[in-house]
Design a protein around this motif. Structure first.
Motif, PDB file in Angstrom:
ATOM      1  N   THR A 110       0.844  -1.192   0.000  1.00  0.00           N
ATOM      2  CA  THR A 110       0.000   0.000   0.000  1.00  0.00           C
ATOM      3  C   THR A 110       0.879   1.241   0.000  1.00  0.00           C
ATOM      4  N   CYS A 111       0.514   2.214  -0.843  1.00  0.00           N
ATOM      5  CA  CYS A 111       1.413   3.337  -1.141  1.00  0.00           C
ATOM      6  C   CYS A 111       1.199   4.571  -0.271  1.00  0.00           C
ATOM      7  N   GLY A 112       0.460   4.443   0.789  1.00  0.00           N
ATOM      8  CA  GLY A 112       0.314   5.603   1.660  1.00  0.00           C
ATOM      9  C   GLY A 112      -0.633   5.316   2.803  1.00  0.00           C
ATOM     10  N   ASN A 123       1.177   3.659   6.457  1.00  0.00           N
ATOM     11  CA  ASN A 123       2.118   3.225   5.421  1.00  0.00           C
ATOM     12  C   ASN A 123       3.060   4.356   5.076  1.00  0.00           C
ATOM     13  N   LEU A 133      -3.683   1.022  -3.921  1.00  0.00           N
ATOM     14  CA  LEU A 133      -3.940   2.460  -3.902  1.00  0.00           C
ATOM     15  C   LEU A 133      -5.337   2.709  -3.351  1.00  0.00           C
ATOM     16  N   GLN A 138      -2.182   8.565  -3.081  1.00  0.00           N
ATOM     17  CA  GLN A 138      -1.282   7.404  -3.120  1.00  0.00           C
ATOM     18  C   GLN A 138      -0.801   7.130  -4.542  1.00  0.00           C
ATOM     19  N   ALA A 141       2.126   9.187  -4.707  1.00  0.00           N
ATOM     20  CA  ALA A 141       3.212   8.536  -3.960  1.00  0.00           C
ATOM     21  C   ALA A 141       3.842   7.416  -4.785  1.00  0.00           C
TER      22      ALA A 141
END
Ligand code: KMH
Ligand code: ZN
Length: 268
Positions: A110-112, A123, A133, A138, A141
């Motif tokens: 997971t990007c954020g 994250n 996402l 994200q 990110a």
């Protein structure tokens, strides 16, 4: 990029949020998970996104259980085994990173950070695909991650848009279109809508050339007032819609090539 003529279907059968007592159909034991995975493979899934539970059906990231799970899913199916590094909102970063030691085919990343109902799914800046996402920020990110570290192992960027989490991006077609337009060039993507956003997101994703994730991690109600009885019925519905869209389900071997995941070697 040319649209795909087939549809990658990922099943996320368990998750970390639903409880076995409230949702008896949730697969929580290794045997239940393998039986579910076999049914979902037969119904059209090519990837299984895995969260495991302990003997009391609570979420766990226990290393030997994860390794046994990877081995059992490989033994019983041809599915691509993707372990969650998201775990549960209470898991430490160290235990989430240690999931990689179980050597699955793939992991979620997971990007954020995102509000997650009443919790926070943390994250901070971090590791490997598939890129999950939960919000448009994200996606930004993800661009930053790729600019700094380059493409992931296998060289291919595949994203999963998780929509409709209370605190994340809404599960509607306008937001789906905005998220897809913001993805890195050449990236492929799946989408899943939590709860009642399942169907709008699925129809939108198929119409936009994307791929699908379904399963009881994301959806516990099949239709108004009718609980999901089996993960496989969610896969069956997705596969049927994919066939109607004239993009039938991708089989696992094709999905490996598509995602840049090496074919299994003997004994794997
Ligand atoms: N269970 C959520 C806190 C993932 O698997 O990578 C995180 C999640 C994302 O489900
Ligand atoms: Zn998950």
């Amino acid at each position: 990029m040319a649209g795909s003529t087939t549809t990658l279907i990922t099943v996320a059968p368990t998750g970390a949020e639903a409880g076995k007592s409230a949702v008896p159909a949730l697969p929580v034991t290794l045997n239940e998970l393998v039986v579910t995975a076999k049914e979902c493979e037969a119904a059209g899934a090519a990837v299984v996104h895995v969260h495991i539970r302990d003997d009391a059906a609570r979420p766990t990231l226990d290393g030997s259980r994860l390794a046994d799970t990877v081995a059992a899913l490989r033994e019983g199916t041809d599915l691509i085994v993707q372990l969650s590094t998201g775990g549960a909102v209470t898991d430490s970063f160290a235990s989430r990173l240690a999931v990689l030691d179980a050597a699955p085919d793939a992991c979620s990343l997971t990007c954020g950070t995102v509000n997650f109902g009443d919790d926070v799914f943390a994250n901070p800046w971090q590791v490997v695909p598939e890129f999950e996402l939960f919000d448009l920020g994200q996606v930004a990110a993800l661009h930053r991650l790729l600019a700094e570290f380059g493409p992931p192992a296998g060289g291919h960027v595949h994203c999963d848009l998780v929509m409709g989490v209370p605190g994340g991006m809404p599960g509607d077609v306008a937001t789906l279109a905005a998220a897809v337009a913001a993805l890195p060039a050449g990236a492929t993507w799946s989408a899943t809508g939590i709860g009642r956003t399942t169907l709008p997101v699925m129809f939108g994703a198929l119409g936009a050339g994307g791929h699908l994730r379904v399963g009881m991690e994301d959806t516990l109600t099949f239709a108004r007032g009718r609980p999901v009885a089996r993960n496989a019925e969610l896969v069956e519905r997705a596969a049927e819609l994919a066939r109607i869209a004239q993009r039938p389900p991708m089989r696992p071997a094709e999905a490996r090539a598509f995602l840049g995941i090496p074919a299994r070697s003997a004994g794997q």
